[in-house]
Design a protein around this motif. Structure first.
Motif, mmCIF file in Angstrom:
data_model
loop_
_atom_site.group_PDB
_atom_site.id
_atom_site.type_symbol
_atom_site.label_atom_id
_atom_site.label_comp_id
_atom_site.label_asym_id
_atom_site.label_seq_id
_atom_site.Cartn_x
_atom_site.Cartn_y
_atom_site.Cartn_z
ATOM 1 N N UNK A 298 34.420 47.675 48.914
ATOM 2 C CA UNK A 298 35.649 47.062 48.418
ATOM 3 C C UNK A 298 35.308 45.693 47.850
ATOM 4 N N UNK A 299 35.697 45.453 46.595
ATOM 5 C CA UNK A 299 35.379 44.190 45.932
ATOM 6 C C UNK A 299 36.654 43.595 45.331
ATOM 7 N N UNK A 300 36.514 42.416 44.786
ATOM 8 C CA UNK A 300 37.633 41.744 44.125
ATOM 9 C C UNK A 300 37.842 42.330 42.730
ATOM 10 N N UNK A 301 39.047 42.808 42.470
ATOM 11 C CA UNK A 301 39.360 43.362 41.161
ATOM 12 C C UNK A 301 39.642 42.277 40.140
ATOM 13 N N UNK B 277 42.924 41.306 43.270
ATOM 14 C CA UNK B 277 43.278 42.230 44.344
ATOM 15 C C UNK B 277 42.052 43.071 44.720
ATOM 16 N N UNK B 278 42.002 43.599 45.960
ATOM 17 C CA UNK B 278 40.854 44.430 46.328
ATOM 18 C C UNK B 278 40.875 45.776 45.617
ATOM 19 N N UNK C 139 32.591 47.956 34.977
ATOM 20 C CA UNK C 139 33.997 48.331 34.804
ATOM 21 C C UNK C 139 34.648 48.770 36.102
ATOM 22 N N UNK C 140 33.833 49.175 37.084
ATOM 23 C CA UNK C 140 34.410 49.546 38.379
ATOM 24 C C UNK C 140 35.050 48.348 39.059
ATOM 25 N N UNK C 141 34.586 47.147 38.723
ATOM 26 C CA UNK C 141 35.108 45.940 39.355
ATOM 27 C C UNK C 141 35.991 45.110 38.431
ATOM 28 N N UNK C 142 35.778 45.210 37.120
ATOM 29 C CA UNK C 142 36.550 44.356 36.198
ATOM 30 C C UNK C 142 37.012 45.106 34.967
#
Length: 348
Positions: free
Chosen positions: A64-67, A71-72, A93-96
């Motif tokens: 789980x990371x910061x979007x 948000x997570x 792209x999975x995170x941003x």
């Protein structure tokens, strides 16, 4: 005939694997005796991890990371042990990714969306890998990688991620520099919801980042809203995302055994001709003297331009089914119908 199906993802409708399956289904419906092989592809953007996972014996790791909006979000990365090296593949792209930002929020978030989650992915992968390859593309951010750098090297603490013995690689086919008319803000900002005024504020913010100034003019610095520049500032090397996937998925061996190859993506436009995945497939086909056919949601490239890139013909899904709305409403069915038509035109 021996038919190779090697598409990218189709925007927000079909993954590369889903698109390949739909095209293969349509072709088989029309020409059941043809031998169809699927090689779904990616160029560093959405689908990068999925495609490489299917092609390797790597392990998917979840975190789980910061979007992009703070948000997570649940993200993944791929760990592959091969030839005595431990290599992590990260899809930024999975995170941003832009797909993580609702369309009605993009205009207000285009100046604040963060890449912090990408830094958190790199930090997780740094624990047990020798090489970290970050796929760039499909981002909803234009922060110059500031969020990523903050996550890796928090100025408010002594803790930081030690990347000394890790080789960083930026996988991208974007050649844009960080700044200027072809830079991250002015070229890609409007696609992420930025108004003309917001584009100029983003340009100024990127220009003011001292850490990026030494790499601002380098090819690929403008990838993923300047995330490419941030990785370059950390000593990353740049490699073609499409070329990397081409190698790891065994595309060249598959091309050796094909009589025709079909590739495609959501929109076959001028950007498709700037070293992106379709041109990588087309060049491989040209080397072997076999036709390369593009199937895309929409086609805006002229016959002369596509011919120069090695694409013999292109078919628009939206034109075939009657409208963009119809093609999106049932993307799989629409792509199957279009592929069925293509097969009647190109199969012997």
């Amino acid at each position: 005939m021996r038919v190779l199906i090697a598409p990218d993802c189709f925007g927000g409708t079909l993954t590369a694997r889903e698109a390949a399956d739909a095209i293969a289904t349509g072709w088989h419906d029309a020409k059941p005796d043809d031998v169809v092989t699927q090689r779904p592809l990616a160029d560093g953007g959405p689908g990068f991890v999925d495609v490489l996972h299917a092609a390797t014996e790597g392990d998917i790791r979840y975190i789980t990371v910061t979007g992009p909006l703070g948000e997570p979000v649940e993200a993944r990365w791929l760990s592959v042990h091969a030839n005595g090296r431990r290599v992590a593949y990260i899809e930024s792209a999975e995170a941003c990714g832009l797909h993580l930002i609702p369309a009605d929020l993009r205009a207000q978030s285009c100046e604040t969306a963060t890449t912090r989650g990408v830094g958190e992915l790199i930090a997780a992968a740094a624990d047990d890998n020798d090489v970290i390859t970050v796929g760039l593309g499909g981002s909803g951010t234009t922060d110059g990688g500031a969020g990523m750098l903050a996550a890796l090297f928090d100025a408010g603490s002594d803790a930081g991620v030690d990347l000394t013995d890790i080789s960083l690689v930026a996988a991208s086919d974007v050649e844009n520099p960080l700044l200027g008319p072809h830079g991250a803000a002015r070229t890609f900002g409007p696609q992420k919801g930025a108004s003309p005024e917001a584009v100029e504020r983003l340009e100024a913010k990127l220009a003011a980042m001292d850490v990026l100034k030494p790499v601002a003019d380098m090819s690929g610095a403008g990838a993923a809203g300047g995330l490419g520049a941030a990785l370059l500032s950390l000593g990353a090397t740049v490699t073609s995302g499409a070329g990397l996937v081409r190698e790891l998925t065994g595309l060249d061996a598959a091309l050796d055994d094909a009589d025709v190859v079909l590739t495609g993506e959501g929109s076959f436009d001028w950007q498709s001709l700037r070293g992106k995945l379709i041109t990588a497939v087309a060049s491989g086909a040209a080397e072997r003297g076999i036709p390369c056919i593009a199937v895309a949601g929409q086609v805006s490239v002229g016959r002369r331009e596509m011919g120069a890139a090695g694409v013999q013909a292109a078919y628009s899904v939206s034109e075939h089914v009657g409208s963009v709305q119809k093609s999106i409403a049932d993307a799989r069915k629409s792509l199957i119908a279009t592929a069925r038509h293509v097969a009647t035109q190109w199969s012997r």
